[in-house]
Design an enzyme around this catalytic site. Sequence first.
Site: not given
Ligand code: PLP
Length: 475
Positions: A66, A68, A243, A272, A275, A281
């Site tokens: 842990y 945090e 994002d 993320t 990808k 992940r």
């Molecule tokens: N943001 C975008 C643009 C995404 O395409 C995705 C997932 O497909 C996410 C956030 C969410 O990612 P996660 O599945 O890791 O929560």
Amino acid sequence: MSAELNPESTAFRSALEVVRSVEPRIADAIAKELHDQRESLKLIASENYASPAVLLAMGNWLSDKYAEGTIGRRFYAGCQNVDTVEAVAVEHAKALFGAEYAYVQPHSGIDANLVAYWAILADRVEVPYLKKFSKRQVNDLTDAEWAELRAAFGNQRMLGMSLDAGGHLTHGFRPNISGKMFDQRSYGVDPATGQIDYKALRDTAKEFKPLIIVGGYSAYPRKVNFATLREIADEVGATFMVDMAHFAGLVAGKVFTGDFNPIEHAHIVTTTTHKSLRGPRGGAVFAQESLASQVDRGCPMVLGGPLAHVMAAKAIAFAEARRPEFATYAQQIVTNSQALAEGLLKRGVQLVSGGTDNHLVLIDVHPFGLTGRQAEQALLDSGVVTNRNAIPNDPNGAWYTSGIRIGTPALTSRGLGAAEMDTIAELIHTVLSSTKPAEGSKAKFQLDESVSDSVSKQANELLAGFPLYPSVDLG
Ligand code: PLP
């Protein structure tokens, strides 16, 4: 076990042996997953194949700890090794993206977005005390009460890309908590070009005056001019967030530079790591120094305890992405995507926006008389793994859809190139043009077995020349 095995084969074989001694079905499922992935023509735009080093960094006792809090300031004792892991991940992440500040704890992309939203709210909104809500459960609040609460908090508004233009649920849409936290307005694409209509976006921003403008997408096949979005955000006093979950690999690999590099223009960027970036992940947040102290509160504000074993794997992935080979890989993702688009276009397939500048292509399957759902299943039955997706102004809605999203990060990791993309375009075209919708159904269809078998066979033959995880032999 043979003494000549390479380290990867030895590691994975030994790990499976240990797992098998407790629950053979789990060991079998893990081994079968590798087998299935090796056999499948994976065109899912959001998936990839992490390196053996990334995978192996996750299977260990860092998972037991842990931690945090933040580096050097934990709510638990004995976090010195987690501190090292997180600091190394942060160091690589900052260097990779040229960011002022990086936070590598988010467990996923959704979590990273929630951390960012909370950081922006904490930074910009004065919180009133509302007695009426003090003893209520948020799940019991009506829509009107949510609106009242948002208004009391300063009526936070978010402007993000519409779902049918390629936006993500976490950009203020109802199935996600962001749809409750924010009044959302969307921007979309120009119907003539299929590309973002920056003028309309600017007009909406001026009228709506959002607290946050969100750039980024899950299914938009073009570059986004983040410099222009920042200009608009500045004009209306919004915080600009990007994002980059889908295209982080293209930013890391210096394919998206200048106006198209979100790190240079946004106040805060989320991603993320699994990808196009080809890591484990997970998620991460990058921000200007002024937002750092708010983002650092991600755990426990929004996140559970950090996953130290995954942060270790993120460190490995960021280190890998700093190597020159990664830039070559990232460029090849786009070369492949454009070759796939050209192969489809020359066979008469209609693409949203007429092509691609990034890692994904969006096929409009409407001209084949199909829904996305029918096309997705017909392709899957033929050994081609894709996913259905809405297209702008989709007549079939978000469930059945009229689009198929295909992406090249995974197959590029396997070593496939532009010539193979043309073959894949041929396979996709064969399936789509041979599939007939069943009368009155948006899901059922007919596809001659001889076609699906022949395409499957050709897909397998193609993949045989590009072994997946060639260094891993499970015996
Ligand atoms: N943001 C975008 C643009 C995404 O395409 C995705 C997932 O497909 C996410 C956030 C969410 O990612 P996660 O599945 O890791 O929560």
